[in-house]
Write a protein that holds these residues in place. Sequence first.
Motif, short mmCIF file in Angstrom:
data_model
loop_
_atom_site.label_atom_id
_atom_site.label_comp_id
_atom_site.label_asym_id
_atom_site.label_seq_id
_atom_site.Cartn_x
_atom_site.Cartn_y
_atom_site.Cartn_z
N GLN A 1 -39.56 -71.43 -45.28
CA GLN A 1 -40.17 -71.84 -43.47
C GLN A 1 -40.52 -70.24 -43.18
N THR A 2 -40.68 -69.12 -44.18
CA THR A 2 -41.20 -68.00 -43.70
C THR A 2 -42.42 -68.62 -44.08
N ILE A 3 -43.27 -67.35 -43.20
CA ILE A 3 -44.97 -66.82 -43.34
C ILE A 3 -44.50 -65.91 -44.82
N GLN A 4 -44.03 -65.13 -45.21
CA GLN A 4 -43.72 -64.64 -46.90
C GLN A 4 -43.95 -65.78 -48.10
N GLY A 5 -42.94 -66.57 -47.31
CA GLY A 5 -42.44 -67.44 -48.46
C GLY A 5 -43.66 -68.44 -48.89
N HIS A 6 -44.57 -68.87 -47.76
CA HIS A 6 -45.93 -69.69 -47.92
C HIS A 6 -46.59 -69.03 -48.74
N LEU A 7 -46.97 -67.53 -48.06
CA LEU A 7 -47.72 -66.59 -48.53
C LEU A 7 -47.38 -66.61 -50.30
N GLU A 8 -46.53 -65.98 -51.37
CA GLU A 8 -45.83 -65.56 -52.36
C GLU A 8 -46.29 -66.96 -52.46
N ARG A 9 -44.96 -68.02 -52.94
CA ARG A 9 -45.38 -69.29 -52.86
C ARG A 9 -46.92 -69.44 -53.63
N VAL A 10 -47.54 -69.85 -52.81
CA VAL A 10 -49.71 -70.27 -53.16
C VAL A 10 -49.35 -68.70 -54.02
N ILE A 11 -49.36 -66.91 -53.58
CA ILE A 11 -49.40 -66.52 -55.48
C ILE A 11 -49.79 -66.44 -56.52
N HIS A 12 -48.44 -67.16 -56.55
CA HIS A 12 -47.04 -67.84 -57.68
C HIS A 12 -48.18 -68.60 -58.18
N THR A 13 -48.22 -69.78 -57.97
CA THR A 13 -49.30 -70.79 -58.52
C THR A 13 -51.06 -69.83 -58.81
N LEU A 14 -51.45 -69.49 -58.31
CA LEU A 14 -53.03 -68.62 -58.50
C LEU A 14 -52.55 -68.07 -58.76
N TYR A 15 -51.52 -66.91 -59.93
CA TYR A 15 -51.66 -65.93 -60.30
C TYR A 15 -50.91 -66.51 -61.69
N GLY A 16 -50.31 -66.97 -61.65
CA GLY A 16 -49.00 -68.04 -62.88
C GLY A 16 -48.27 -66.48 -62.88
N GLU A 17 -47.74 -66.13 -61.93
CA GLU A 17 -46.46 -64.67 -62.49
C GLU A 17 -46.09 -64.47 -60.79
N LYS A 18 -45.01 -64.60 -60.97
CA LYS A 18 -43.99 -64.26 -59.86
C LYS A 18 -44.31 -62.96 -59.26
N ILE A 19 -44.48 -63.37 -57.56
CA ILE A 19 -45.40 -61.75 -57.32
C ILE A 19 -44.22 -61.31 -56.11
N LYS A 20 -44.02 -60.49 -55.77
CA LYS A 20 -43.26 -59.80 -54.32
C LYS A 20 -44.13 -58.98 -53.57
N SER A 21 -44.38 -59.74 -52.70
CA SER A 21 -45.66 -58.90 -51.95
C SER A 21 -44.85 -58.12 -50.83
N ILE A 22 -45.77 -57.04 -50.21
CA ILE A 22 -45.22 -55.83 -49.28
C ILE A 22 -46.11 -56.31 -48.12
N ILE A 23 -45.19 -56.06 -47.40
CA ILE A 23 -45.36 -56.48 -45.63
C ILE A 23 -45.36 -55.43 -44.79
#
Lengths: 247, 247
Positions: free
Chosen positions: A27-49
């Motif tokens: 339910q967080t915006i960062q949660g959605h972004l990291e989910r999609v980044i993970h899907t697209l790049y195939g790696e677990k990525i931490k984002s910096i807000i």
Amino acid sequence: MYNTKLVIEYDGTNYNGFQIQSKTKNQTIQGHLERVIHTLYGEKIKSIICSRTDKGVHAKGQVINFHHSKDKFENYTLIKAMNANLPLDIRVLDAEIVDLNFHSRYHAKGKTYSYLIDNSVAHRPLWMKYSHHIPHPLDVKAMQKASTYLLGTHDFTSFKGRKGVTKSPIRTLYNIDTNAKDRYITFTIEGNGFLYNMVRIIVGTLIIVGRGQLQSHEVYEILKQKDRSFAGPTAPAHGLILEKVYY
Amino acid sequence: MYNTKLVIEYDGTNYNGFQIQSKTKNQTIQGHLERVIHTLYGEKIKSIICSRTDKGVHAKGQVINFHHSKDKFENYTLIKAMNANLPLDIRVLDAEIVDLNFHSRYHAKGKTYSYLIDNSVAHRPLWMKYSHHIPHPLDVKAMQKASTYLLGTHDFTSFKGRKGVTKSPIRTLYNIDTNAKDRYITFTIEGNGFLYNMVRIIVGTLIIVGRGQLQSHEVYEILKQKDRSFAGPTAPAHGLILEKVYY
């Protein structure tokens, strides 16, 4: 290693804020972004807000960055691919590969927030989700005058929410623009940075001035007290928009 | 007998247009208004609508009037009572008792509509419900120039939807303002009246000009044809707002 910067617009109405929290990841915006980044790049990525906007706060120009090992997408392709996988109320507006040491939060030189008040007899439907409704008369000139006492470099402890954990309470406000048109009042606030809930407490205090319960110059006294209990209430989240971040 | 005029704002997203239709009474804005008027005045009342906006079209300044036998409410009380009984996406902004022969449609001297285009790479969430997204480049100057050929008094048959049943296709357009800012393009169109779907067909035609598929001056040729099939497509409803009615 690559570093990608994204500019994001979102309607915060349906989210528990920007930052991932343990139990509310989806339910967080960062949660959605990291989910999609993970899907697209195939790696677990931490984002910096850049700005950890609260539950219900909106953004037109939020910025994040993230490091990834492969240069998989052209900028335009990444924007399209992100948006194809995000909810409609979160959109990537811009993407670019930046310097490896770019940090969306530490390198921000300034930010602009806006806060919209609907001063009509009824809370008008068209901007309802993005405005705080105040049906009572508001003295716009008094609010405008009060806002000038906050300009410059100050200790903004009086305007900091109790949950805030920032080290220094010193911030510089460059400008507060007060625009009244068609019974909408917009405050546009530019500064080098903002403490937790700072914009909403400033607006809550200006509203009290507008209603005649506080004199404009008393805002300066509140600032000098360095005590949250002297300032006005925290204005509701849904009137607030993170407009832009400057680098 | 009394005659009351109301000014109404609504988000048309969830409604089958303004006017009551036989089978969809409760999904129209007029249906809701008449239901509440009935409740408050205790009599069955037919309302007179200024502009029969289509399904999905919004309004900031729709006007209706209705006749009633008792003078039951102060203006402010009526506004509050109406809004207490209406859905949140329909709001009464003003109410006043007017001359008995005032007619919200026949006495309108002019109207202003606006149409918002989101010309960003992605359909931005904050004004999504009130904008038509066009990700392709648009030549704003060409659109602005094309709009000038429509100003003045003309037979607008080429810009009238086929369902329209108005007697005369002659209308006068006073002004078309084209404003481009921050990748939003707003057309603000003022005229003495509008045929069925006229604003949306004008905008649909200007969009074709903006995309370079039609020359600006060809809009004048289309006007002279007096044939709907020469103009562009009808732009979608959700970008359109009835801004104001003049009396």
